[in-house]
Motif scaffolding. Sequence first.
Motif, mmCIF file in Angstrom:
data_model
loop_
_atom_site.group_PDB
_atom_site.id
_atom_site.type_symbol
_atom_site.label_atom_id
_atom_site.label_comp_id
_atom_site.label_asym_id
_atom_site.label_seq_id
_atom_site.Cartn_x
_atom_site.Cartn_y
_atom_site.Cartn_z
ATOM 1 N N GLY A 45 0.785 -1.232 0.000
ATOM 2 C CA GLY A 45 0.000 0.000 0.000
ATOM 3 C C GLY A 45 0.816 1.280 0.000
ATOM 4 O O GLY A 45 0.241 2.367 0.074
ATOM 5 N N PHE A 46 2.126 1.158 -0.065
ATOM 6 C CA PHE A 46 2.982 2.345 -0.150
ATOM 7 C C PHE A 46 4.299 1.934 -0.800
ATOM 8 O O PHE A 46 4.587 0.743 -0.961
ATOM 9 C CB PHE A 46 3.213 2.955 1.230
ATOM 10 N N THR A 47 5.104 2.926 -1.166
ATOM 11 C CA THR A 47 6.394 2.643 -1.797
ATOM 12 C C THR A 47 7.399 2.314 -0.706
ATOM 13 O O THR A 47 8.042 3.186 -0.114
ATOM 14 C CB THR A 47 6.865 3.850 -2.631
ATOM 15 N N PHE A 48 7.516 1.032 -0.441
ATOM 16 C CA PHE A 48 8.288 0.522 0.691
ATOM 17 C C PHE A 48 9.715 1.052 0.701
ATOM 18 O O PHE A 48 10.247 1.418 1.744
ATOM 19 C CB PHE A 48 8.275 -1.012 0.641
ATOM 20 N N SER A 49 10.339 1.100 -0.460
ATOM 21 C CA SER A 49 11.758 1.444 -0.541
ATOM 22 C C SER A 49 12.046 2.896 -0.192
ATOM 23 O O SER A 49 13.216 3.288 -0.119
ATOM 24 C CB SER A 49 12.286 1.122 -1.932
ATOM 25 N N ARG A 50 11.032 3.694 0.034
ATOM 26 C CA ARG A 50 11.225 5.111 0.336
ATOM 27 C C ARG A 50 11.127 5.437 1.817
ATOM 28 O O ARG A 50 11.318 6.588 2.217
ATOM 29 C CB ARG A 50 10.203 5.960 -0.413
ATOM 30 N N PHE A 51 10.821 4.431 2.646
ATOM 31 C CA PHE A 51 10.551 4.721 4.049
ATOM 32 C C PHE A 51 11.374 3.846 4.991
ATOM 33 O O PHE A 51 11.573 2.651 4.744
ATOM 34 C CB PHE A 51 9.067 4.514 4.358
ATOM 35 N N GLY A 52 11.812 4.478 6.073
ATOM 36 C CA GLY A 52 12.411 3.705 7.141
ATOM 37 C C GLY A 52 11.364 2.845 7.825
ATOM 38 O O GLY A 52 10.162 3.103 7.738
ATOM 39 N N MET A 53 11.824 1.804 8.467
ATOM 40 C CA MET A 53 10.942 0.865 9.159
ATOM 41 C C MET A 53 11.487 0.594 10.555
ATOM 42 O O MET A 53 12.694 0.721 10.815
ATOM 43 C CB MET A 53 10.834 -0.442 8.388
ATOM 44 N N GLY A 54 10.603 0.218 11.435
ATOM 45 C CA GLY A 54 11.026 -0.078 12.794
ATOM 46 C C GLY A 54 10.311 -1.281 13.365
ATOM 47 O O GLY A 54 9.245 -1.681 12.879
ATOM 48 N N TRP A 55 10.923 -1.865 14.362
ATOM 49 C CA TRP A 55 10.308 -2.915 15.168
ATOM 50 C C TRP A 55 10.196 -2.399 16.603
ATOM 51 O O TRP A 55 11.153 -1.843 17.155
ATOM 52 C CB TRP A 55 11.145 -4.186 15.161
ATOM 53 N N PHE A 56 9.035 -2.613 17.176
ATOM 54 C CA PHE A 56 8.773 -2.246 18.559
ATOM 55 C C PHE A 56 8.197 -3.464 19.276
ATOM 56 O O PHE A 56 7.725 -4.408 18.640
ATOM 57 C CB PHE A 56 7.772 -1.084 18.628
ATOM 58 N N ARG A 57 8.210 -3.425 20.585
ATOM 59 C CA ARG A 57 7.605 -4.519 21.352
ATOM 60 C C ARG A 57 6.912 -3.972 22.580
ATOM 61 O O ARG A 57 7.275 -2.920 23.102
ATOM 62 C CB ARG A 57 8.654 -5.558 21.747
ATOM 63 N N GLN A 58 5.918 -4.732 23.015
ATOM 64 C CA GLN A 58 5.160 -4.343 24.201
ATOM 65 C C GLN A 58 4.809 -5.580 24.998
ATOM 66 O O GLN A 58 4.145 -6.488 24.494
ATOM 67 C CB GLN A 58 3.896 -3.583 23.812
ATOM 68 N N ALA A 59 5.261 -5.596 26.232
ATOM 69 C CA ALA A 59 4.913 -6.658 27.166
ATOM 70 C C ALA A 59 3.729 -6.200 28.009
ATOM 71 O O ALA A 59 3.494 -4.997 28.144
ATOM 72 C CB ALA A 59 6.106 -6.979 28.055
ATOM 73 N N PRO A 60 2.976 -7.132 28.567
ATOM 74 C CA PRO A 60 1.823 -6.748 29.385
ATOM 75 C C PRO A 60 2.212 -5.788 30.507
ATOM 76 O O PRO A 60 3.210 -6.005 31.197
ATOM 77 C CB PRO A 60 1.337 -8.088 29.949
ATOM 78 N N GLY A 61 1.443 -4.709 30.644
ATOM 79 C CA GLY A 61 1.696 -3.759 31.709
ATOM 80 C C GLY A 61 2.833 -2.798 31.449
ATOM 81 O O GLY A 61 3.213 -2.039 32.348
ATOM 82 N N THR A 62 3.381 -2.828 30.239
ATOM 83 C CA THR A 62 4.491 -1.918 29.918
ATOM 84 C C THR A 62 4.131 -1.087 28.694
ATOM 85 O O THR A 62 3.217 -1.403 27.941
ATOM 86 C CB THR A 62 5.791 -2.685 29.639
ATOM 87 N N GLU A 63 4.890 -0.033 28.486
ATOM 88 C CA GLU A 63 4.714 0.785 27.293
ATOM 89 C C GLU A 63 5.433 0.146 26.114
ATOM 90 O O GLU A 63 6.372 -0.633 26.285
ATOM 91 C CB GLU A 63 5.263 2.195 27.534
ATOM 92 N N ARG A 64 4.952 0.504 24.951
ATOM 93 C CA ARG A 64 5.618 0.042 23.725
ATOM 94 C C ARG A 64 7.025 0.600 23.689
ATOM 95 O O ARG A 64 7.236 1.803 23.923
ATOM 96 C CB ARG A 64 4.828 0.512 22.512
ATOM 97 N N GLY A 65 7.991 -0.272 23.359
ATOM 98 C CA GLY A 65 9.375 0.146 23.346
ATOM 99 C C GLY A 65 10.072 -0.162 22.032
ATOM 100 O O GLY A 65 9.754 -1.158 21.378
ATOM 101 N N PHE A 66 10.990 0.697 21.669
ATOM 102 C CA PHE A 66 11.766 0.534 20.447
ATOM 103 C C PHE A 66 12.677 -0.682 20.550
ATOM 104 O O PHE A 66 13.320 -0.911 21.582
ATOM 105 C CB PHE A 66 12.601 1.799 20.216
ATOM 106 N N VAL A 67 12.736 -1.435 19.473
ATOM 107 C CA VAL A 67 13.639 -2.584 19.400
ATOM 108 C C VAL A 67 14.739 -2.327 18.371
ATOM 109 O O VAL A 67 15.921 -2.438 18.664
ATOM 110 C CB VAL A 67 12.878 -3.871 19.033
ATOM 111 N N ALA A 68 14.338 -1.991 17.147
ATOM 112 C CA ALA A 68 15.308 -1.784 16.081
ATOM 113 C C ALA A 68 14.667 -0.947 14.986
ATOM 114 O O ALA A 68 13.458 -0.985 14.786
ATOM 115 C CB ALA A 68 15.781 -3.116 15.520
ATOM 116 N N GLY A 69 15.521 -0.210 14.261
ATOM 117 C CA GLY A 69 15.045 0.579 13.140
ATOM 118 C C GLY A 69 16.035 0.527 12.005
ATOM 119 O O GLY A 69 17.230 0.281 12.207
#
Length: 123
Positions: A26-50
């Motif tokens: 749905g978008f031009t993938f090669s033009r955008f950075g991407m990231g991985w985040f994670r969220q454990a129960p009871g915690t805020e979403r946190g950055f993993v890798a970009g």
Amino acid sequence: QVQLVESGGGLVQAGGSLRLSCAASGFTFSRFGMGWFRQAPGTERGFVAGISWSGSSIDYADSVKGRFTIARDNAKNTVYLQMNTLKPEDTAVYSCAKSNTGWGINPFSYDYWGQGTQVTVSS
């Protein structure tokens, strides 16, 4: 419309490995950075890798450096997260995200998110 679909999660013993995939459309993938985040129960979403649009710039959370590797294949519109030496504290829902104008550790740098895939690491 933008879609991000994660796969590859599951249950693994401590010390094991998993590889997550995020298929984008749905978008031009090669033009955008991407990231991985994670969220454990009871915690805020946190950055993993970009990763930048070209793959030339990469960043990791300190907690995963040396164990996780982010990569992308622009021909396949897919971003990956190779996770090695997994620990019980890595247990979380992992989501990929598309950057908007930039990319980085701040979730506000991303405008679309996948639904996530569960990773559970047993001790």
